[in-house]
Design an enzyme around this catalytic site. Structure first.
Site, PDB file in Angstrom:
ATOM      1  CE  LYS A   9      -1.701   2.754   2.962  1.00  0.00           C
ATOM      2  NZ  LYS A   9      -1.570   4.017   2.201  1.00  0.00           N
ATOM      3  CB  CYS A  57      13.005   9.021   9.282  1.00  0.00           C
ATOM      4  SG  CYS A  57      13.704   7.906   8.084  1.00  0.00           S
ATOM      5  CD  GLU A 108      10.437  12.549  12.428  1.00  0.00           C
ATOM      6  OE1 GLU A 108       9.335  12.067  12.707  1.00  0.00           O
ATOM      7  OE2 GLU A 108      11.296  11.944  11.773  1.00  0.00           O
TER       8      GLU A 108
HETATM    9  P1  ADP Z   1       2.691  10.783   7.872  1.00  0.00           P
HETATM   10  O1  ADP Z   1       2.069  11.262   9.146  1.00  0.00           O
HETATM   11  O2  ADP Z   1       4.039  11.309   7.635  1.00  0.00           O
HETATM   12  O3  ADP Z   1       1.784  10.877   6.664  1.00  0.00           O
HETATM   13  P2  ADP Z   1       1.988   8.084   8.393  1.00  0.00           P
HETATM   14  O4  ADP Z   1       2.660   7.212   9.381  1.00  0.00           O
HETATM   15  O5  ADP Z   1       0.622   8.581   8.727  1.00  0.00           O
HETATM   16  O6  ADP Z   1       2.985   9.239   8.088  1.00  0.00           O
HETATM   17  O7  ADP Z   1       1.881   7.342   6.980  1.00  0.00           O
HETATM   18  C1  ADP Z   1       2.809   6.396   6.498  1.00  0.00           C
HETATM   19  C2  ADP Z   1       2.048   5.280   5.816  1.00  0.00           C
HETATM   20  O8  ADP Z   1       1.236   4.647   6.795  1.00  0.00           O
HETATM   21  C3  ADP Z   1       1.106   5.728   4.705  1.00  0.00           C
HETATM   22  O9  ADP Z   1       1.096   4.766   3.686  1.00  0.00           O
HETATM   23  C4  ADP Z   1      -0.231   5.770   5.417  1.00  0.00           C
HETATM   24  O10 ADP Z   1      -1.343   5.627   4.558  1.00  0.00           O
HETATM   25  C5  ADP Z   1      -0.098   4.577   6.338  1.00  0.00           C
HETATM   26  N1  ADP Z   1      -1.015   4.598   7.490  1.00  0.00           N
HETATM   27  C6  ADP Z   1      -1.533   5.668   8.132  1.00  0.00           C
HETATM   28  N2  ADP Z   1      -2.348   5.283   9.138  1.00  0.00           N
HETATM   29  C7  ADP Z   1      -2.343   3.932   9.149  1.00  0.00           C
HETATM   30  C8  ADP Z   1      -2.980   2.935   9.926  1.00  0.00           C
HETATM   31  N3  ADP Z   1      -3.813   3.246  10.926  1.00  0.00           N
HETATM   32  N4  ADP Z   1      -2.733   1.632   9.642  1.00  0.00           N
HETATM   33  C9  ADP Z   1      -1.899   1.286   8.648  1.00  0.00           C
HETATM   34  N5  ADP Z   1      -1.281   2.168   7.863  1.00  0.00           N
HETATM   35  C10 ADP Z   1      -1.483   3.475   8.094  1.00  0.00           C
END
Ligand code: ADP
Length: 461
Positions: A190, A300, A397
């Site tokens: 994904k 990061c 961060e």
């Molecule tokens: P940022 O805050 O920098 O966008 P995220 O950690 O939210 O970083 O996003 C990194 C990846 O994790 C993206 O592909 C996002 O769609 C996915 N993601 C966000 N929330 C969830 C979740 N609850 N479960 C699984 N994947 C997630």
């Protein structure tokens, strides 16, 4: 005259299907929903993409499970042939390098030359590296009692989930995909919702290379829906995630609440960059600058806590400000551009809010500190001096073009301060003294330590 790359557009869109990739075929979403992706430089919508959710993830997992069945073409394929497919994929990335770098720049806003020379270079080398490993992974024989034969075999895990972030969309995808395929696993990927274009392009290359159907499946969509469907799935054996610490915790929780799938996480960082008074100052200033501003600060591993020994502090700050003021911010397709826009409004607002907190908490704003007017998501390269450890810009961060510079007096003090963080991703040290370099390298609690000590023959990792 510097608009070198406009002629690359439009992209040959027939190669880029904006659907869900399962079993080497393109599908509409089960829900019928689509979601948009935007160009952060212009804030214009690039296109809509089929929005994957749990039912689509279920279909992708079924395909990946079938491709992993005993006796399937993928399971029967010998290891050198797996390696050859990865090499062929690298060949196609080389062939389509301009297209992929252009898509990456449109979707992320990163300068085209960086996408072309850094991201794509890293992808191609990673694929070739793992292509070479495919037929060299061996077990061991273990001497035990006379009547026993004891040996180990390395087996693929099975169906692997990969959830990628938006800052290096293609590179992070390849970092996860190449080792998984090298070892004979199958994948459900994904991509980040902000930047799905290059991942989908990879789908078309996977098919062209000739990976059997179901080996690689790509489900674009949002985190709490498609991402969560992967992390909670009972038929996914392993998950690799790069993203925020907050979501990393959710992934581990989901893994333990479902089938205890194995989890690999790469999360946030607030990385110390320690500059000792004896360092090569030109080198240290430039590396610290690139270390924090590269990729719009959206790394990061960004050198986002710079500790400078007090004797050279004023000079280091002065030269860092000169560098930051010269940094060219603008159109990522302009060959001169060093810094493009931030990825989206949410990140842009968060960075500006943290900059405001730095001003309020008493750090000295040396340059920048503002958005570039009338230009969407662009932020001026920002340097703060007189930063203390309790300030938010020293603890949180920022993920943006902001360089907080702190002062230190002694090595013991800087070790203590550098290590007092919840993150421990990377650290960098600049000194010409080998003893100091080695002391710091072993004392700093982070996964990767980089020391530059010319007395030690240059760079040590
Ligand atoms: P940022 O805050 O920098 O966008 P995220 O950690 O939210 O970083 O996003 C990194 C990846 O994790 C993206 O592909 C996002 O769609 C996915 N993601 C966000 N929330 C969830 C979740 N609850 N479960 C699984 N994947 C997630």
């Amino acid at each position: 005259m510097y608009q070198l790359f406009f002629f690359l557009l439009p992209i040959p869109l027939p190669l880029l299907s904006l659907q869900i990739f399962i079993n080497n075929e393109w599908h509409e979403s089960t829900s019928g929903k689509k979601f948009p992706t935007y160009n952060p430089s212009t804030l214009e919508k690039i296109c809509d993409i089929e929005e994957g959710d749990k039912p689509d993830v279920d279909n992708a997992v079924e395909a990946a499970k079938a491709a992993f069945q005993r006796g399937s073409p993928w399971r029967q394929m010998d290891a050198p042939s797996r390696g050859r497919l990865l090499h062929k994929l690298a060949d196609l990335l080389e062939r389509d390098r301009v297209t992929l770098a252009t898509l990456e720049t449109m979707d992320t806003g990163k300068p085209f030359l960086q996408a072309y020379f850094i991201d794509l270079e890293g992808c191609i080398k990673t694929l070739r590296y793992y292509a070479g490993w495919a037929d060299k992974i061996q077990g061991r024989t273990i001497p035990v009692d006379e009547n026993f034969v004891c040996f180990t075999r390395h087996e693929p895990m099975g169906v692997c989930g990969a959830i990628t972030p938006w800052n290096f969309p293609l590179l992070m995808l390849v970092w996860k995909m190449a080792p998984a395929l090298c070892c004979g696993n199958t994948l459900v990927i994904k991509p980040a919702e902000q930047t799905p274009l290059t991942s989908l392009y990879i789908g078309s290359l996977i098919k062209e290379v000739g990976f059997p159907p179901g080996v690689v499946n790509i489900v674009p969509g949002y985190g709490p829906t498609a991402g969560a469907a992967i992390s909670t799935h009972d038929s996914i054996d392993k998950i690799a995630f790069t993203g925020s610490t907050k979501v990393g915790k959710l992934i581990k929780e989901a893994a333990s609440k479902s089938n205890l799938k194995r989890v690999t996480l790469e999360l946030g960082g607030k990385n110390p960059c320690i500059v000792c008074a004896d360092a090569d100052l030109d080198l240290a200033v430039e590396c610290a600058h690139q270390g924090v501003f590269f990729n719009q600060g959206q790394c990061c591993t960004a050198a986002s806590r710079v500790f400078v020994e007090e004797q050279i502090y004023p000079e280091f700050v002065k030269r860092s400000v000169e560098f930051a003021k010269k940094r060219l911010v603008g159109d990522p397709f302009d060959a001169r551009t060093e810094q493009g826009p931030q990825i989206d409004q949410k990140q842009f607002d968060k960075i500006l809010e943290l900059i405001e907190s730095g001003k309020k908490e008493g750090a000295k704003l040396e340059c920048g500190g503002l958005a570039i007017e009338d230009r969407g998501l662009f932020i001026k390269p920002t340097v703060f001096s007189e930063v203390t450890d309790n300030m938010r810009i020293a603890k949180e961060e920022i993920f943006g073009p902001v360089q907080p510079i702190m002062k230190f007096k002694s090595i013991e003090e800087v070790i203590r301060r550098a290590n007092s963080t919840e993150y421990g991703l990377t650290a960098a040290v600049f000194t010409k003294n080998l003893d100091r370099a080695l002391t710091l390298a072993s004392a700093l609690q982070s996964g990767t330590n980089i020391c530059d000590s010319p007395n030690a023959g240059g760079k040590m990792y």
